[in-house]
Design an enzyme around this catalytic site. Structure first.
Site, PDB file in Angstrom:
ATOM      1  N   LYS A 248       0.860  -1.192   0.000  1.00 43.07           N
ATOM      2  CA  LYS A 248       0.000   0.000   0.000  1.00 43.07           C
ATOM      3  C   LYS A 248       0.890   1.235   0.000  1.00 43.07           C
ATOM      4  O   LYS A 248       1.689   1.435   0.913  1.00 43.07           O
ATOM      5  CB  LYS A 248      -0.920   0.003   1.233  1.00 43.07           C
ATOM      6  CG  LYS A 248      -1.730   1.298   1.400  1.00 43.07           C
ATOM      7  CD  LYS A 248      -2.712   1.232   2.572  1.00 43.07           C
ATOM      8  CE  LYS A 248      -3.407   2.579   2.820  1.00 43.07           C
ATOM      9  NZ  LYS A 248      -4.327   2.557   3.980  1.00 43.07           N
ATOM     10  N   LYS A 260     -10.234  12.638   8.430  1.00 39.40           N
ATOM     11  CA  LYS A 260      -9.778  12.166   9.744  1.00 39.40           C
ATOM     12  C   LYS A 260      -9.686  13.336  10.710  1.00 39.40           C
ATOM     13  O   LYS A 260      -9.347  14.447  10.298  1.00 39.40           O
ATOM     14  CB  LYS A 260      -8.372  11.561   9.621  1.00 39.40           C
ATOM     15  CG  LYS A 260      -8.319  10.205   8.955  1.00 39.40           C
ATOM     16  CD  LYS A 260      -6.881   9.705   8.928  1.00 39.40           C
ATOM     17  CE  LYS A 260      -6.772   8.394   8.188  1.00 39.40           C
ATOM     18  NZ  LYS A 260      -7.484   7.275   8.827  1.00 39.40           N
ATOM     19  N   ASP A 271       1.361   6.036   5.827  1.00 37.71           N
ATOM     20  CA  ASP A 271       0.422   5.131   5.163  1.00 37.71           C
ATOM     21  C   ASP A 271       0.986   4.477   3.897  1.00 37.71           C
ATOM     22  O   ASP A 271       0.275   3.763   3.194  1.00 37.71           O
ATOM     23  CB  ASP A 271      -0.882   5.881   4.867  1.00 37.71           C
ATOM     24  CG  ASP A 271      -2.114   4.998   4.973  1.00 37.71           C
ATOM     25  OD1 ASP A 271      -2.010   3.913   5.569  1.00 37.71           O
ATOM     26  OD2 ASP A 271      -3.171   5.403   4.467  1.00 37.71           O
ATOM     27  N   ASP A 330     -12.247   7.226   3.507  1.00 36.17           N
ATOM     28  CA  ASP A 330     -11.076   6.895   4.329  1.00 36.17           C
ATOM     29  C   ASP A 330     -10.717   5.412   4.211  1.00 36.17           C
ATOM     30  O   ASP A 330      -9.641   5.005   4.639  1.00 36.17           O
ATOM     31  CB  ASP A 330     -11.350   7.280   5.787  1.00 36.17           C
ATOM     32  CG  ASP A 330     -10.087   7.343   6.617  1.00 36.17           C
ATOM     33  OD1 ASP A 330      -8.995   7.313   6.023  1.00 36.17           O
ATOM     34  OD2 ASP A 330     -10.197   7.437   7.855  1.00 36.17           O
ATOM     35  N   ARG A 334      -7.867  -0.194   0.478  1.00 39.27           N
ATOM     36  CA  ARG A 334      -8.400  -1.399  -0.185  1.00 39.27           C
ATOM     37  C   ARG A 334      -8.736  -1.112  -1.649  1.00 39.27           C
ATOM     38  O   ARG A 334      -8.724  -2.021  -2.466  1.00 39.27           O
ATOM     39  CB  ARG A 334      -9.608  -1.920   0.602  1.00 39.27           C
ATOM     40  CG  ARG A 334     -10.767  -0.978   0.625  1.00 39.27           C
ATOM     41  CD  ARG A 334     -11.757  -1.299   1.742  1.00 39.27           C
ATOM     42  NE  ARG A 334     -11.212  -0.965   3.070  1.00 39.27           N
ATOM     43  CZ  ARG A 334     -11.851  -1.168   4.215  1.00 39.27           C
ATOM     44  NH1 ARG A 334     -13.045  -1.713   4.216  1.00 39.27           N
ATOM     45  NH2 ARG A 334     -11.288  -0.837   5.371  1.00 39.27           N
TER      46      ARG A 334
HETATM   47  N1  BES Z   1      -4.603   4.383   6.806  1.00 40.77           N
HETATM   48  C1  BES Z   1      -5.746   4.040   7.558  1.00 40.77           C
HETATM   49  C2  BES Z   1      -5.510   2.982   8.606  1.00 40.77           C
HETATM   50  C3  BES Z   1      -4.522   3.261   9.705  1.00 40.77           C
HETATM   51  C4  BES Z   1      -4.963   3.581  10.963  1.00 40.77           C
HETATM   52  C5  BES Z   1      -3.171   3.131   9.497  1.00 40.77           C
HETATM   53  C6  BES Z   1      -4.058   3.800  11.978  1.00 40.77           C
HETATM   54  C7  BES Z   1      -2.256   3.360  10.508  1.00 40.77           C
HETATM   55  C8  BES Z   1      -2.716   3.684  11.753  1.00 40.77           C
HETATM   56  C9  BES Z   1      -6.850   3.535   6.633  1.00 40.77           C
HETATM   57  O1  BES Z   1      -6.835   4.031   5.344  1.00 40.77           O
HETATM   58  C10 BES Z   1      -8.150   3.934   7.238  1.00 40.77           C
HETATM   59  O2  BES Z   1      -8.352   5.077   7.418  1.00 40.77           O
HETATM   60  N2  BES Z   1      -8.978   2.958   7.558  1.00 40.77           N
HETATM   61  C11 BES Z   1     -10.233   3.208   8.160  1.00 40.77           C
HETATM   62  C12 BES Z   1     -11.251   2.305   7.503  1.00 40.77           C
HETATM   63  C13 BES Z   1     -12.657   2.555   7.935  1.00 40.77           C
HETATM   64  C14 BES Z   1     -13.144   3.868   7.367  1.00 40.77           C
HETATM   65  C15 BES Z   1     -13.515   1.417   7.444  1.00 40.77           C
HETATM   66  C16 BES Z   1     -10.117   2.906   9.638  1.00 40.77           C
HETATM   67  O3  BES Z   1      -9.499   1.878   9.978  1.00 40.77           O
HETATM   68  O4  BES Z   1     -10.575   3.684  10.443  1.00 40.77           O
HETATM   69 ZN    ZN Z   2      -4.984   4.650   4.623  1.00 42.42          ZN
HETATM   70 ZN    ZN Z   3      -7.874   5.899   5.177  1.00 41.81          ZN
END
Ligand code: BES
Ligand code: ZN
Ligand code: ZN
Length: 481
Positions: A248, A260, A271, A330, A334
């Site tokens: 990624k 966020k 990320d 966010d 994926r």
């Molecule tokens: N990059 C984030 C995940 C992340 C969180 C990485 C903390 C490193 C530390 C990812 O893209 C994300 O934001 N995921 C969301 C998904 C949700 C909206 C289904 C999450 O995990 O909150």
């Molecule tokens: Zn992310």
């Molecule tokens: Zn994200």
């Protein structure tokens, strides 16, 4: 800023500082270095549970002795040596010892792990200070006497550590200085230097390939996305079908319009840690000439806001042709990973591993000590990977990918939606990715261990480079078995 070098020591007596690694079983061997009075002193101190000693030698050289504590469970033996190396690092800094030769006087030689812990702990990222030299706590050279390790072992470890440092550096680079273009330049430079091949697809090509996931994520960005393809194909590769590594490469994740909050966004330069790890592994595999055919795929973009941004509720068409209702911008990782996973099918891979800082759910459930993984590869691959997790102490735990978890991803307007109901988010993310695979595959969610706000042993703060040592160990065994 110079990073520590590991090297074989020249034959014969040395005029440098010396560090003798010992353990209780090997303590009598210290008499080759110590006087009778010093031996008595060390024996008494060990009985009192003191372990690190400094003796002055002619011309201001130091003789440092470290008696490792009795090891507990053999599974922790190497890790205890790494942590001991990291502890000694603090003492060496106090004594301003920057170069030394390492000797083994242990019954059970753990010199490589000891030096590994010390070297990993010595990492600093100082390039944005006006006066980095004031912050620098240098460790310059660890030379290995043949009693500690062979020249070949030392060189191999040195290369793997440089790969970890490269991965850490990329993660630590702020977005202001590191976007998808810069990432692709690191791929190009590393390929040129170390002899693997690289092809960088620019936005036109990405559009021609209909990579709707990657394009959707990058829509609000003024910096175009990149799709990097790496390949290491040595003539002596032992695998007939390539092993594909997908990383990624979200160079910054604001969340997009599903923005966020500041305290979750402040470190989202991390990320692209999955991509950084893949690049690190390619440098290590090529430099150490691992006999394994590897392909690397890195979809790279930032996830920003802007008038052109993708909106929650939009429907996109992926590289595979699948349509996706994007309910949360966010959940972007994926989307671009799905395009890369579908792209991987053309290689008819024997195994695909993807690495991604994919979900906050993985962090909340499991913290920063473990990589959670899931996927369709066979039990033998899973067992080998978990064993590499123990070998390198980048431990792995498997989560289920039962079909019921996929029910959460049904959309009433498109083939899939990109988020579930909120629970077990790391698994719904995995189910989403699975949809785009048709080969043995494992997904490694490294969101927890990829980035630390405070140091933890030799895992320095910020980017850890997690996955490089793990997968190097795995590939080495994959190549030889
Ligand atoms: N990059 C984030 C995940 C992340 C969180 C990485 C903390 C490193 C530390 C990812 O893209 C994300 O934001 N995921 C969301 C998904 C949700 C909206 C289904 C999450 O995990 O909150
Ligand atoms: Zn992310
Ligand atoms: Zn994200």
């Amino acid at each position: 800023m110079k990073r520590v070098q590991l090297a074989a020591a020249p034959e014969g007596p040395t005029s440098e500082h010396q560090l003798i690694l010992s353990d209780k079983a090997g303590i009598s061997r210290l008499s080759s270095w110590l006087t009778d009075a010093e031996m008595v002193y060390v024996e008494q101190a060990v009985a009192r549970d003191a372990h690190r000693y400094f003796f002055i030698r002619p011309e201001g050289k130091m003789l440092v002795v470290h008696v490792l504590k009795a090891q507990s469970d053999p599974r922790f033996a190497l890790e205890e040596a790494r942590l001991a190396g990291n502890e000694m690092l603090r003492d060496l800094r106090l004594h301003k010892i920057e170069d030394f030769t390492l000797y083994n006087a242990c019954e059970n030689n753990r010199s490589l792990a000891y030096a590994e812990g010390m070297a990993l702990g010595s990492y600093q990222f100082l390039k944005y200070y006006s006066h980095p030299e004031k912050k620098e706590k240098a460790l310059r050279t660890i030379r290995f006497n043949t009693s500690a390790a062979s020249a070949a072992e030392v060189l191999e470890l040195h290369i793997v550590l440089e790969a970890v440092f490269l991965a850490r550096d990329m993660v630590n680079e702020p977005h202001s200085h590191f976007n998808a273009h810069h990432l692709s330049e690191v791929v190009r430079d590393s390929a040129y230097r170390y002899g693997f091949s690289a092809e960088i697809l620019d936005k036109d090509k990405i559009e021609n390939l209909n990579m709707g996931g990657l394009l959707a994520v990058s829509r609000a960005s003024s910096a175009p996305p990149k799709f990097c393809i790496l390949e290491w194909k040595p003539a002596d590769a032992r695998n007939a079908k390539p092993l594909v590594l997908v990383g990624k490469g979200v160079v910054y994740d604001t969340g997009g319009l599903s923005l966020k909050p500041t305290e979750g966004m402040d470190y989202m330069k991390c990320d692209m840690a999955g991509a950084a790890t893949v690049i690190g592994i390619f440098t290590a595999a090529a430099r150490n000439r691992l006999p394994v055919h590897l392909v690397g795929l890195i979809p790279a973009s930032d996830n920003l806001i802007g008038s052109n941004a993708i909106l929650p509720g939009d429907v996109i068409r992926m590289h595979s042709g699948t349509t996706v209702e994007v309910l949360n911008t966010d959940a972007e990782g994926r989307l671009l990973l799905a395009d890369a996973l579908h792209y991987a099918k053309q290689y008819k891979p024997g195994l695909v591993l993807d690495l991604a800082t994919l979900t906050g759910a993985a962090v909340r459930a499991l913290g920063n000590q473990v990589i959670c993984y899931m996927g369709t590869a066979g039990d033998d691959v899973k067992k080998d990977l978990e064993q590499s997790g123990w070998n390198t102490y980048e431990r792995m735990v498997e989560l289920p990918l039962w079909k019921e978890f996929g029910d959460d991803l049904k959309s009433n307007i498109a083939d899939l939606r990109n988020v579930g109901s909120g629970n077990a988010g790391m698994i719904t993310a995995g189910k989403f990715l699975e949809h785009f695979t048709d080969y043995p595959w494992l997904h490694l969610d490294i969101a927890g261990p990829a980035y630390l706000r405070t140091a933890n042993g030799y895992r320095t703060k910020d980017g850890t480079g997690v996955g490089v040592r793990l997968l190097y160990d795995f590939l080495k065994n994959y190549a030889t078995n």
